[in-house]
Motif scaffolding. Structure first.
Motif, PDB file in Angstrom:
ATOM      1  N   LYS A  36       0.881  -1.269   0.131  1.00 19.31           N
ATOM      2  CA  LYS A  36      -0.014  -0.020   0.161  1.00 19.31           C
ATOM      3  C   LYS A  36       1.055   1.116  -0.168  1.00 19.31           C
ATOM      4  N   LEU A  37       2.081   1.175   0.868  1.00 15.52           N
ATOM      5  CA  LEU A  37       2.736   2.378   0.623  1.00 15.52           C
ATOM      6  C   LEU A  37       3.648   2.720  -0.528  1.00 15.52           C
ATOM      7  N   ILE A  38       3.836   1.331  -1.197  1.00 17.03           N
ATOM      8  CA  ILE A  38       4.732   1.475  -2.572  1.00 17.03           C
ATOM      9  C   ILE A  38       3.617   2.217  -3.653  1.00 17.03           C
ATOM     10  N   VAL A  39       2.577   1.936  -3.615  1.00 16.23           N
ATOM     11  CA  VAL A  39       1.506   2.443  -4.341  1.00 16.23           C
ATOM     12  C   VAL A  39       1.306   3.660  -4.023  1.00 16.23           C
ATOM     13  N   LYS A  40       0.955   3.949  -2.995  1.00 16.06           N
ATOM     14  CA  LYS A  40       0.639   5.438  -2.614  1.00 16.06           C
ATOM     15  C   LYS A  40       1.737   6.329  -2.783  1.00 16.06           C
ATOM     16  N   LEU A  41       3.125   5.858  -2.614  1.00 16.74           N
ATOM     17  CA  LEU A  41       4.163   6.672  -3.095  1.00 16.74           C
ATOM     18  C   LEU A  41       4.050   6.946  -4.584  1.00 16.74           C
ATOM     19  N   ASN A  42       4.066   5.916  -5.107  1.00 16.56           N
ATOM     20  CA  ASN A  42       3.868   6.254  -6.632  1.00 16.56           C
ATOM     21  C   ASN A  42       2.823   7.107  -7.156  1.00 16.56           C
ATOM     22  N   THR A  43       1.602   6.983  -6.854  1.00 15.65           N
ATOM     23  CA  THR A  43       0.466   7.644  -7.283  1.00 15.65           C
ATOM     24  C   THR A  43       0.451   9.034  -6.728  1.00 15.65           C
ATOM     25  N   ASP A  44       0.997   9.170  -5.595  1.00 12.38           N
ATOM     26  CA  ASP A  44       1.420  10.448  -4.883  1.00 12.38           C
ATOM     27  C   ASP A  44       2.407  11.425  -5.748  1.00 12.38           C
ATOM     28  N   GLN A  45       3.343  10.744  -6.343  1.00 15.05           N
ATOM     29  CA  GLN A  45       4.223  11.569  -7.221  1.00 15.05           C
ATOM     30  C   GLN A  45       3.578  12.214  -8.422  1.00 15.05           C
ATOM     31  N   MET A  46       2.526  11.368  -9.102  1.00 14.92           N
ATOM     32  CA  MET A  46       1.740  12.021 -10.038  1.00 14.92           C
ATOM     33  C   MET A  46       0.753  13.205  -9.390  1.00 14.92           C
ATOM     34  N   LYS A  47       0.208  12.593  -8.478  1.00 13.93           N
ATOM     35  CA  LYS A  47      -1.193  13.505  -7.888  1.00 13.93           C
ATOM     36  C   LYS A  47      -0.635  14.587  -7.153  1.00 13.93           C
ATOM     37  N   VAL A  48       0.320  14.558  -6.429  1.00 11.05           N
ATOM     38  CA  VAL A  48       0.939  15.631  -5.475  1.00 11.05           C
ATOM     39  C   VAL A  48       1.915  16.336  -6.149  1.00 11.05           C
ATOM     40  N   GLN A  49       2.959  15.693  -6.835  1.00 13.20           N
ATOM     41  CA  GLN A  49       4.200  16.415  -7.313  1.00 13.20           C
ATOM     42  C   GLN A  49       3.926  16.406  -8.824  1.00 13.20           C
ATOM     43  N   TYR A  50       2.994  15.978  -9.539  1.00 15.73           N
ATOM     44  CA  TYR A  50       2.886  15.938 -11.068  1.00 15.73           C
ATOM     45  C   TYR A  50       4.145  15.345 -11.794  1.00 15.73           C
ATOM     46  N   MET A  51       4.719  14.546 -11.211  1.00 17.34           N
ATOM     47  CA  MET A  51       5.738  13.825 -12.157  1.00 17.34           C
ATOM     48  C   MET A  51       5.820  12.430 -12.150  1.00 17.34           C
ATOM     49  N   ASP A  52       6.589  11.845 -12.960  1.00 19.75           N
ATOM     50  CA  ASP A  52       7.160  10.213 -13.131  1.00 19.75           C
ATOM     51  C   ASP A  52       8.162   9.835 -12.396  1.00 19.75           C
ATOM     52  N   SER A  53       8.472   8.944 -12.497  1.00 17.62           N
ATOM     53  CA  SER A  53       9.583   8.261 -11.536  1.00 17.62           C
ATOM     54  C   SER A  53      11.164   8.763 -11.625  1.00 17.62           C
ATOM     55  N   ASN A  54      11.226   9.463 -12.809  1.00 21.10           N
ATOM     56  CA  ASN A  54      12.530  10.138 -13.037  1.00 21.10           C
ATOM     57  C   ASN A  54      12.405  11.590 -12.604  1.00 21.10           C
ATOM     58  N   GLY A  55      11.362  11.902 -11.877  1.00 21.88           N
ATOM     59  CA  GLY A  55      11.112  13.331 -11.693  1.00 21.88           C
ATOM     60  C   GLY A  55      10.804  14.423 -12.682  1.00 21.88           C
ATOM     61  N   VAL A  56      10.496  13.789 -13.810  1.00 21.22           N
ATOM     62  CA  VAL A  56      10.146  14.929 -15.032  1.00 21.22           C
ATOM     63  C   VAL A  56       8.636  14.991 -14.855  1.00 21.22           C
ATOM     64  N   LEU A  57       8.280  16.228 -14.961  1.00 23.09           N
ATOM     65  CA  LEU A  57       6.919  16.950 -15.050  1.00 23.09           C
ATOM     66  C   LEU A  57       6.155  15.987 -16.087  1.00 23.09           C
ATOM     67  N   LEU A  58       4.881  15.603 -15.770  1.00 22.47           N
ATOM     68  CA  LEU A  58       3.946  14.870 -16.821  1.00 22.47           C
ATOM     69  C   LEU A  58       3.643  15.903 -17.643  1.00 22.47           C
ATOM     70  N   SER A  59       3.371  17.210 -17.431  1.00 27.70           N
ATOM     71  CA  SER A  59       2.938  18.177 -18.559  1.00 27.70           C
ATOM     72  C   SER A  59       4.089  18.431 -19.357  1.00 27.70           C
ATOM     73  N   SER A  60       5.285  17.842 -19.326  1.00 25.89           N
ATOM     74  CA  SER A  60       6.292  18.018 -20.307  1.00 25.89           C
ATOM     75  C   SER A  60       6.404  16.651 -21.151  1.00 25.89           C
ATOM     76  N   ILE A  61       5.678  15.849 -20.551  1.00 27.43           N
ATOM     77  CA  ILE A  61       5.789  14.510 -21.337  1.00 27.43           C
ATOM     78  C   ILE A  61       4.692  14.316 -22.353  1.00 27.43           C
ATOM     79  N   GLY A  62       3.446  14.359 -21.974  1.00 26.50           N
ATOM     80  CA  GLY A  62       2.297  13.985 -22.790  1.00 26.50           C
ATOM     81  C   GLY A  62       1.514  14.942 -23.616  1.00 26.50           C
ATOM     82  N   GLY A  63       2.018  16.238 -23.195  1.00 26.07           N
ATOM     83  CA  GLY A  63       1.341  17.123 -23.873  1.00 26.07           C
ATOM     84  C   GLY A  63       0.120  17.785 -23.462  1.00 26.07           C
ATOM     85  N   GLY A  64      -1.132  17.765 -24.269  1.00 24.23           N
ATOM     86  CA  GLY A  64      -2.313  18.389 -23.895  1.00 24.23           C
ATOM     87  C   GLY A  64      -2.912  17.740 -22.697  1.00 24.23           C
TER      88      GLY A  64
END
Length: 154
Positions: A36-64
């Motif tokens: 549960k902690l592993i999943v929370k850490l992963n999803t929080d990266q996206m939902k709270v920090q807006y990034m993937d596992s490399n620390g890259v902002l999702l907005s700079s990856i997928g576009g619109g």
């Protein structure tokens, strides 16, 4: 004949000798609270920090943004990409393929309209940043200590 033969210390030493790194790792990572902690850490990266596992902002990856994100963003005054429209994607995350060498984080990236989120945003949305791995490590130290103590006193 050894000094500790037929003593509680000898029994303890035998139990300690029988412990393996792989067994300890698999046991600790297989526990529900760890997963549960592993999943929370992963999803929080996206939902709270807006990034993937490399620390890259999702907005700079997928576009619109999706229509739902645009609608939600208009209401809340934010336009951050977190891949959380309905929550289905985040809720699909799970820990799999646990071995002595590691584990994988997997999800169901296919949306109702057929869009594959991993194709659009990259496979690195599944995984932990260095910061998340540090948080997990702190958590795991206590889990290891508890497990080793249980095994030695059983």
């Amino acid at each position: 004949m050894g000094l500790f033969d037929n003593t509680p210390i000898a029994a303890l030493l035998l139990k300690a000798k029988a412990l393996t790194e792989d067994e300890l790792f698999i046991t600790v990572i297989s526990e529900t609270d760890t997963q549960k902690l592993i999943v929370k850490l992963n999803t929080d990266q996206m939902k709270v920090q807006y990034m993937d596992s490399n620390g890259v902002l999702l907005s700079s990856i997928g576009g619109g943004y999706s229509d739902t994100t645009m609608q939600n963003g208009s209401k809340s005054g934010k336009f951050k990409v977190d891949l959380y429209d309905s929550g289905d994607f985040h809720e699909s995350f799970r820990v799999e393929n646990i071995s002595g060498k590691g584990f994988e984080i997997k999800s169901d990236p296919i949306k109702d309209d057929g869009t594959n989120l991993l194709e659009r945003w990259g496979e690195d949305v599944e995984g932990l940043t260095f910061e998340s791995l540090d948080k997990l490590s702190v958590f795991l130290i206590k889990k290891y200590q508890e497990l080793i103590l249980r095994k030695l006193t059983a």
